[in-house]
Design a protein around this motif. Structure first.
Motif, PDB file in Angstrom:
ATOM      1  N   SER A 236       0.835  -1.198   0.000  1.00  0.00           N
ATOM      2  CA  SER A 236       0.000   0.000   0.000  1.00  0.00           C
ATOM      3  C   SER A 236       0.871   1.249   0.000  1.00  0.00           C
ATOM      4  N   TRP A 237       0.278   2.356  -0.423  1.00  0.00           N
ATOM      5  CA  TRP A 237       0.986   3.632  -0.456  1.00  0.00           C
ATOM      6  C   TRP A 237       1.345   4.093   0.957  1.00  0.00           C
ATOM      7  N   LEU A 238       2.486   4.754   1.047  1.00  0.00           N
ATOM      8  CA  LEU A 238       2.862   5.330   2.336  1.00  0.00           C
ATOM      9  C   LEU A 238       2.014   6.558   2.656  1.00  0.00           C
ATOM     10  N   THR A 239       1.585   7.257   1.623  1.00  0.00           N
ATOM     11  CA  THR A 239       0.699   8.416   1.795  1.00  0.00           C
ATOM     12  C   THR A 239      -0.602   8.112   1.044  1.00  0.00           C
ATOM     13  N   PRO A 240      -1.568   7.488   1.678  1.00  0.00           N
ATOM     14  CA  PRO A 240      -2.782   7.080   0.978  1.00  0.00           C
ATOM     15  C   PRO A 240      -3.578   8.283   0.498  1.00  0.00           C
ATOM     16  N   PRO A 241      -4.390   8.105  -0.529  1.00  0.00           N
ATOM     17  CA  PRO A 241      -5.222   9.209  -1.026  1.00  0.00           C
ATOM     18  C   PRO A 241      -6.329   9.545  -0.038  1.00  0.00           C
ATOM     19  N   ARG A 242      -6.942  10.682  -0.247  1.00  0.00           N
ATOM     20  CA  ARG A 242      -8.007  11.122   0.647  1.00  0.00           C
ATOM     21  C   ARG A 242      -9.279  10.321   0.431  1.00  0.00           C
ATOM     22  N   VAL A 243      -9.431   9.745  -0.746  1.00  0.00           N
ATOM     23  CA  VAL A 243     -10.664   9.036  -1.094  1.00  0.00           C
ATOM     24  C   VAL A 243     -10.277   7.732  -1.778  1.00  0.00           C
TER      25      VAL A 243
ATOM     26  N   GLY B 224     -12.435   9.784  -8.503  1.00  0.00           N
ATOM     27  CA  GLY B 224     -12.310   9.613  -7.073  1.00  0.00           C
ATOM     28  C   GLY B 224     -13.637   9.819  -6.386  1.00  0.00           C
ATOM     29  N   ALA B 225     -13.842   9.109  -5.277  1.00  0.00           N
ATOM     30  CA  ALA B 225     -15.099   9.210  -4.532  1.00  0.00           C
ATOM     31  C   ALA B 225     -15.074  10.453  -3.658  1.00  0.00           C
ATOM     32  N   ASN B 226     -15.195  11.616  -4.267  1.00  0.00           N
ATOM     33  CA  ASN B 226     -15.087  12.870  -3.519  1.00  0.00           C
ATOM     34  C   ASN B 226     -16.316  13.118  -2.652  1.00  0.00           C
TER      35      ASN B 226
END
Length: 728
Positions: free
Chosen positions: A472-479, A530-532
């Motif tokens: 997984s990403w170290l800095t995950p997305p907001r959505v 993205g699920a904003n």
């Protein structure tokens, strides 16, 4: 007048138009006079077209009628290029000629029953198929490719984010299921009314010698079952996939080929390709004692080639993703770098042309001295272009010119006489090209899947706010974020494109099969979603617009693109439909025509048509995954032509122990119907969307996180190792 059946026919049709399809079928029980009126062929066809204009029966009948008209312009083989569709249309035309006036009454009853169960979200029949153990004593071994080490985590609760590949595959285009039979794995699959099984014939069974043909092709409509001539003994099946009438097995040898290091061994991997073709056959009898559709299935070997030139270990670290069409096969490799310096993983991508059959099997030739000599074509690349490398076999004496000083347009051409025979690599892409297109995964891969169409390769990636795990990403997305990158990859034919050499005749088969064998230049498509979310809880604008009935005519339903042909069902006759089809432009992509089971688009000379399945355009990001965020759509089944969609979602944040699956059935595009059993006294259900819950779907269908099917049935896998077929 004592009865409505004594009314003039036009008035009688007006009266029964106010009845629901279920009520019309029930009216057949009133009397003999009503039975004759409600089972007449004309009345049944009118009711079917009025209530269920997008059902499979209407679409096939319309296609068969148009094909019968088009045969006046030439043979059916020159009009419809899809072999399976052509055979089905020819059979349907023959049945209509042999039994005129006896088709639509039973068809209307079957369709009315089907859509009644669809609206209720209630299975009519549930069937089970036994699957062998993934490492059974009968010799069957399925070693699926490992998924990414990513899962969803929220407040110490976890849920699956990736699911392993199923050991079966379903083709919606043909209604065919390919699966390993537990009975066949134990020795042989007993045939119905087998005299050896019933003890009527003494002596050894003719099939008692185990042949290793475990995989079966099952036609779900006729229940005919045909074995696949693929011996699974001494093999580890990695993946099986059926699409566009082509069956692909990706497998590894049971014994290792060489030692990779002190702890790992490498197994040679291969890809075996079969053609699954519908062919006419004499009248047969199914397991239910009913006559079949005069058609059966034939599985023939097409070709075989190495999946990886060195082989791969059978572990949970080396991974590969693949996709295929009827003519091409693409694969992406992701392997951990085993150097001492902890370098980035090894990544590469290759695309094969599998359109040419070849009898050579490299799996039976370990030394490689029985095959035809390899022929290599020029290798050159530029920044932003994929290098064309063809390390292939060629039975011919001629090879493409490899003069490095020649003009690129000249040395990028293969003459038809020297075109390779059998599978061949047409594109390779390594680190530099992957970096250029932004597809390099490195140590935190987001790749979800690959997809192919006739010209482009699509790479689908996905990342989630709650994703956790090694990859997984170290800095995950907001959505929840999904995106798709499309790149032109398949060379175009030398005839019919700007810049074709003089003398290339589109009518010449050899010239039409020649391709430009060089880098494919074209625009790169990148689509993201993205699920904003907003104050109205609409987390995806596309999905929200697809639920709007006013947007249906614009093609936004299910995210399909380009839009469907408007008014295709309102033609007065098949001849008029043919005229509409001929007026359509000859270029462009797929079109989800509602009146046809497959979109027939003009291609080439007048009267020539090719078949394309209506589907969501592969270049769109899979925003349906987060259409009801924070719910996650695990899998979906969409019959675009019929307008039927089945989704399986879960929201682990609402559960304390495991995933809660909330399947939903959405019937879109079907006419409104009044249900006699509704509590509100017969209020009309929405003609655009009808959603029902099914309590048992978790244990019946979604053990492997994958469902398939069409408007007639849903196919899934349960927790007990059975394939579940839910018929409506």
């Amino acid at each position: 007048m004592r009865d409505i059946t004594e009314l003039p026919h036009d008035l009688f049709l007006v009266v029964i138009s106010y009845l629901s399809p279920r009520a019309c079928v029930r009216c057949r029980r009133v009397s003999r006079q009503w039975l004759a009126a409600f089972t007449s062929d004309g009345t049944s066809r009118l009711l079917l077209r009025r209530n269920f204009p997008r059902c499979r029966e209407i679409r096939l009948a319309t296609a068969a009628a148009a094909a019968a008209v088009l045969t006046t312009l030439g043979p059916l083989s020159s009009i419809v290029s899809n072999n399976n569709l052509r055979a089905e249309l020819a059979c349907m035309i023959a049945q209509q000629e042999s039994t005129p006036g006896k088709t639509w009454a039973p068809a209307f009853a079957d369709v009315a029953r089907r859509y009644y169960h669809l609206r209720q979200g209630r299975p009519r029949i549930i069937e089970k198929l036994n699957l062998p153990d993934k490492a059974s004593p009968g010799g069957f071994s399925f070693r699926g490719v490992a998924t990414w080490n990513r899962f969803l985590r929220l407040d110490e609760k976890t849920a699956n984010f990736h699911y392993p590949d199923p050991i079966w595959s379903y083709s919606q285009e043909d209604g065919v299921l390919v699966y390993p039979s537990a009975e066949a794995c134990c020795g042989h699959a007993p045939a119905p009314n087998d005299p050896h099984e019933q003890g009527q014939v003494q002596g050894p069974h003719p099939q008692s010698q185990y042949d290793g043909y475990v995989y079966q092709v099952l036609d779900l409509a006729t229940k005919q079952q045909v074995p696949v001539p693929f011996d699974i003994r001494q093999k580890h099946i990695r993946r099986v996939r059926l699409a566009q009438g082509v069956l692909v097995f990706e497998w590894a040898e049971a014994h290792p080929y060489h030692q990779l290091n002190d702890r790992e061994v490498v197994h040679r991997h291969f890809v075996t390709v079969f053609d699954v073709v519908r062919v006419p056959t004499p009248a047969a009898t199914t397991t239910e004692g009913r006559r079949s559709d005069q058609l059966t299935w034939e599985v023939t070997f097409r070709c075989e080639f190495k999946l990886h030139f060195l082989g791969l270990p059978l572990n949970r670290f080396d991974r590969f993703f693949s996709a295929h069409t009827s003519t091409h096969w693409a694969v992406y490799f992701w392997q951990p770098n085993r150097s001492l310096y902890q370098d980035d993983p090894i990544e590469q991508l290759a695309v094969w042309d599998i359109s040419s059959p070849s009898s050579y099997r490299p799996s039976e030739d370990p030394r490689g001295d029985k095959g035809p000599p390899p022929k290599r074509t020029p290798h050159w690349s530029a920044v932003g272009l994929w290098s064309g490398v063809n390390g292939t076999h060629n039975d011919g004496d001629g090879a493409a010119a490899a003069d490095p000083g020649a003009d690129p347009k000249t040395r990028a051409r293969i003459s038809p006489a020297s075109a390779p025979i059998g599978p061949r690599v047409i594109r390779r892409m390594a680190w530099r090209e992957l970096d250029f297109y932004g597809l390099r995964q490195r140590a935190t891969p987001q790749l979800r899947s690959l997809a192919l169409d006739d010209r482009n390769l699509y790479v689908v990636e996905e990342e989630h706010r709650w994703a956790d795990g090694q990859h997984s990403w170290l800095t995950p997305p907001r959505v929840h974020f999904v995106w798709c990158t499309g790149i032109p990859i398949v060379p175009v034919p030398t005839s019919g494109y700007p810049g074709a050499a003089p003398g290339d005749d589109a009518q010449t088969p050899s010239a039409a099969s020649a391709v430009v064998d060089g880098p494919v230049v074209g625009p790169v498509w990148v689509d993201a979603c993205g699920a904003n979310g907003d104050v109205n809880m609409s987390f995806c604008s596309r999905v929200a617009s697809s639920a709007n009935a006013d947007d249906a005519a614009s093609g936004s339903a299910f995210g399909s693109w380009p839009p469907p042909l408007a008014g295709a069902l309102e033609v007065a006759s098949p001849e008029e439909l043919v005229k509409q089809l001929k007026r359509r432009p000859g270029a462009g992509g797929s079109s989800a025509t509602a009146a046809w089971p497959w979109a027939l688009v003009s291609d080439g000379p007048p009267g020539g048509f090719v078949a394309e399945p209506p589907a969501r355009w592969l270049g769109l990001a899979p925003c349906w995954r987060h259409e009801d965020f924070p719910y996650l759509t695990v899998s979906e089944m969409v019959d675009f032509a019929a307008g039927v969609r089945v989704t399986a979602r879960h929201c682990f944040m609402l559960e304390t122990l495991s995933v809660h699956v909330r399947p939903a059935i959405s019937v879109k595009g079907a006419a409104a119907e009044v249900d006699d059993d509704d509590e509100d006294g017969g209020s009309k259900i929405s003609s655009r969307k009808a959603t029902k819950k099914k309590k048992r779907s978790k244990i019946e269908l979604l053990a492997c996180g994958h469902i398939a099917g069409d408007e007639r049935w849903i196919v899934g896998e349960d927790d007990s190792g059975h394939i579940t077929i839910v018929r409506f």
